[in-house]
Design an enzyme around this catalytic site. Structure first.
Site, PDB file in Angstrom:
ATOM      1  N   CYS A 135     103.601  86.681  12.580  1.00 42.43           N
ATOM      2  CA  CYS A 135     103.655  85.194  12.672  1.00 42.43           C
ATOM      3  C   CYS A 135     102.776  84.486  12.115  1.00 42.43           C
ATOM      4  O   CYS A 135     101.844  84.138  12.842  1.00 42.43           O
ATOM      5  CB  CYS A 135     103.969  84.782  14.289  1.00 42.43           C
ATOM      6  SG  CYS A 135     104.516  82.898  14.099  1.00 42.43           S
ATOM      7  N   CYS A 138     102.146  81.494  13.995  1.00 43.19           N
ATOM      8  CA  CYS A 138     101.339  81.210  15.198  1.00 43.19           C
ATOM      9  C   CYS A 138      99.757  81.561  14.977  1.00 43.19           C
ATOM     10  O   CYS A 138      99.177  80.887  15.544  1.00 43.19           O
ATOM     11  CB  CYS A 138     101.988  82.142  16.278  1.00 43.19           C
ATOM     12  SG  CYS A 138     103.776  82.582  16.130  1.00 43.19           S
ATOM     13  N   ASP A 139      99.506  82.526  13.977  1.00 42.64           N
ATOM     14  CA  ASP A 139      98.295  82.961  13.809  1.00 42.64           C
ATOM     15  C   ASP A 139      97.284  82.709  12.733  1.00 42.64           C
ATOM     16  O   ASP A 139      96.140  82.790  12.764  1.00 42.64           O
ATOM     17  CB  ASP A 139      98.445  84.522  14.043  1.00 42.64           C
ATOM     18  CG  ASP A 139      98.974  84.983  15.259  1.00 42.64           C
ATOM     19  OD1 ASP A 139      98.721  84.331  16.415  1.00 42.64           O
ATOM     20  OD2 ASP A 139      99.649  85.916  15.308  1.00 42.64           O
TER      21      ASP A 139
END
Ligand code: NDP
Length: 311
Positions: A135, A138-139
């Site tokens: 992701c 997200c990261d």
């Protein structure tokens, strides 16, 4: 104590919330269990530009928050909890939450979505969370100013590569064929972006590094040439697996695990159990089609309840 629920909705993405909005307005008294990731895949999406009604675009999390508020305002009870087991062998459908609480549901709408797929190589698992991620949204932030690689060639990979290219000086995109599956507009954006380098006909042989990602070893499938790139992050964007395993003893699924419904409806082979959203759709997989199928499931459930249960 066993609780009886008239309309149980499993899943909190566009399909589940839309089913909830329709079910609540039809006075079916829906209870929606969110699972462990309320909002589903949209929670890891940045701008959604293709959902009608948001002319200025909207972030995935904001859109899901709006969906939840709308579902609750019209009377849905939203609960946090994971469905861990079901028994659809009788007229009343049994469902267990967190391996503890037992529910008897007159009707069930499954909207459990899908999750990311992995390459399946040893280093990917070992370095997961230490530079390997599925992701980018997200990261990606953790790799600001660093070089990263991303594998995949669909719309997700294209979207994530573009996202990363705004954070990282260089994005290496690994594509296993000589063409991409992504939509034309996304492909063009990726190809035009000067800090995205595409490696065609390339397979990931290994992710390098012991405790953190230090590089990737690639093999060109045409020339058989092996090469290495130095990167600190490795993103996997190669598609999804439907979240349907707990239903496999009771419902008909295809070889991947997508629940099969009667064409043109949300009906599964079990009376009173309906499926909507990505768990039953491997073709369209859009927030808007998912929402539409959630609406269908609520309307199918309403008809089923009217014919089979007294209100
Ligand atoms: P897709 O299934 O569309 O694409 C998966 C990609 O990963 C393919 O290019 C595939 O290669 C590649 N791949 C699969 N397995 C491997 C592997 N082992 N090694 C290397 N590459 C691999 O998945 P997406 O998640 O990209 O998209 C899913 C759906 O969601 C699509 O319908 C897409 O259009 C939609 N979507 C729409 C968005 C939007 O409209 N904004 C954003 C994101 C997704 P190959 O092509 O060779 O099979």
């Amino acid at each position: 104590m066993i609780e009886t629920i008239n309309c149980l909705i499993i899943g909190a993405g566009p399909a589940g919330y839309t089913a909830a909005i329709y079910a609540a307005r039809a006075n079916l008294k829906p209870v929606l269990y969110t699972g462990l990731e309320p909002g589903g895949q949209l929670m890891t999406t940045t701008d959604v530009e293709n959902y009608p009604g948001y002319p200025e675009a909207v972030t995935g999390p904001k859109m899901m928050d709006d969906f939840q508020k709308q579902a609750e305002r019209v009377g849905t009870e939203v609960r946090f909890g994971l469905v861990t087991k079901v028994d659809f062998s009788g007229k009343v459908h049994k469902v267990w939450i967190d391996d503890e609480k037992e529910i008897h549901a007159n009707s069930v709408i499954i909207a459990t979505g899908a999750k990311a797929k992995w390459l399946g190589i040893e280093s990917e698992e070992r370095l997961n969370g230490r530079g390997v991620s599925a992701c980018a949204v997200c990261d990606g932030f953790f790799y600001k100013g660093k070089e990263v690689a991303i594998v995949g060639a669909g719309d997700t990979a294209a979207e994530e590569a573009l996202y990363l290219s705004n954070l990282c000086p260089q994005v290496h995109m690994i594509v296993r064929r000589d063409k991409m599956r992504a939509s034309k507009i996304m492909q063009e954006r990726v190809i035009r972006k000067e800090n995205i380098k595409i490696y065609w006909n390339s397979e990931t042989e290994d992710i390098l590094g012991q405790d953190k990602v230090e590089g990737v070893r690639l093999k060109n499938t045409v020339t058989q040439e092996i090469s290495e790139i130095k990167v600190e992050g490795f993103f996997v964007a190669i598609g999804h697996q439907p979240n349907s395993a707990i239903f496999k003893d009771f419902l008909v699924m295809d070889e991947i695990g997508y629940i099969q419904t009667i064409p043109g409806t949300s009906k599964t082979k079990v009376n009173g159990v309906f499926a909507s959203g990505d768990v039953q759709d491997k073709i369209y997989r859009q927030a808007v089609t998912s929402a539409g199928s959630g609406c269908m499931a609520a309307l199918d459930a309403e008809r089923y309840l009217a014919e089979n249960f007294e209100h």
